[in-house]
Motif scaffolding. Sequence first.
Motif, short mmCIF file in Angstrom:
data_model
loop_
_atom_site.label_atom_id
_atom_site.label_comp_id
_atom_site.label_asym_id
_atom_site.label_seq_id
_atom_site.Cartn_x
_atom_site.Cartn_y
_atom_site.Cartn_z
N ARG A 20 22.96 -7.37 12.38
CA ARG A 20 22.16 -8.01 13.42
C ARG A 20 22.49 -9.52 13.52
O ARG A 20 23.20 -9.94 14.42
N ASP A 21 22.05 -10.30 12.56
CA ASP A 21 22.26 -11.74 12.65
C ASP A 21 23.74 -12.07 12.56
O ASP A 21 24.22 -13.02 13.19
N HIS A 217 15.43 -16.55 4.37
CA HIS A 217 16.58 -16.31 5.25
C HIS A 217 17.33 -17.63 5.40
O HIS A 217 16.82 -18.57 6.03
N HIS A 219 20.89 -19.90 6.26
CA HIS A 219 22.23 -20.05 6.82
C HIS A 219 22.96 -21.13 6.02
O HIS A 219 22.33 -22.04 5.50
N ASN A 259 25.02 -16.72 8.03
CA ASN A 259 24.09 -16.53 6.92
C ASN A 259 24.83 -16.75 5.61
O ASN A 259 26.05 -16.74 5.57
#
Length: 312
Positions: A20-21, A217, A219, A259
């Motif tokens: 997804r990301d 989460h 990055h 990420n």
Amino acid sequence: MLPDPRMLPETIEIVEVGPRDGLQNEARPVSTADKLQLIEALIHAGVRRIEATSFVHPARVPQMADAEAVMAGLPRDRSVVVSGLVLNRRGAERAIAAGCDELTYAVVASETFGQRNQGQTTEQGLAVWTEVAALARAAGRRTAVVIVTAFGCPFEGPVDPARVEGIAARALEADPDEIALADTIGVGTPGQVMDLFGRTRAAVSASKTGRARLRAHFHNTRNTGYANAYAALMAGVTVLDSSAGGVGGCPFAPRATGNIATEDLLFMLDGLGVRHGIDRGAVAALDPWLAGVLGHAVPGQLGKTDVWPPRA
Ligand code: MG
């Protein structure tokens, strides 16, 4: 002073967000078949939680236009928890119909990003989250709420930690299984991680059920992603998002990069003795294939260097 290693959790869960990301911002369209191949390889490597897709408008995020097809093509291994990202009620209905085990909803901490990412204020976002949580619960699905741009906004700059704390308290009223803080653009640093998760942990303790797990989460836009993951573990986080190869970005956050890479994160966790159940070598081994699919090298480091410790 060295941190007390007893503060680290024995076991954590990794949510693989690559499908997804990782893929949502890629210029080259990735086929449904390639997405499914990636997901199957990750499951084979031991991944047990996957953010498979997002149920957003296809015109807004064309890479995710095949959300239903991805869900339909997944192996139905009940030991794997599959989540879908949703930004509104329509997305939640689609995610439930498509068979997601978990719905992840994003509340935006900064108003400008909220308008650009999902066309709503934080207050509107919290109201929709309440509806989405009720829908998911009625359908027997797990729920996670993510506070995005919690560490900083690309348009507004630093975000007041007291504001994030207030949003967390409000979001917890809908009793999610997890509450996550997302450093959407990779500007966070470890002290800030300790502070924000300390505040969020206190908000969980003060909530009605006090049961939400803490999730992070990160990055790696400014190379602080792994230090932040370590700080998060020290602050009580037991669920970490990462993407295979460290791919990713955000269509609504200019120049944000990927990420933290799952394989690089696993290398650190293995060294710390924190259990996660995933074969880091098997994840790193996907990098050349992933680079071929995307048409560019991936940021993950583990696949570029020697196996450690050396094989006898
Ligand atoms: Mg992200």
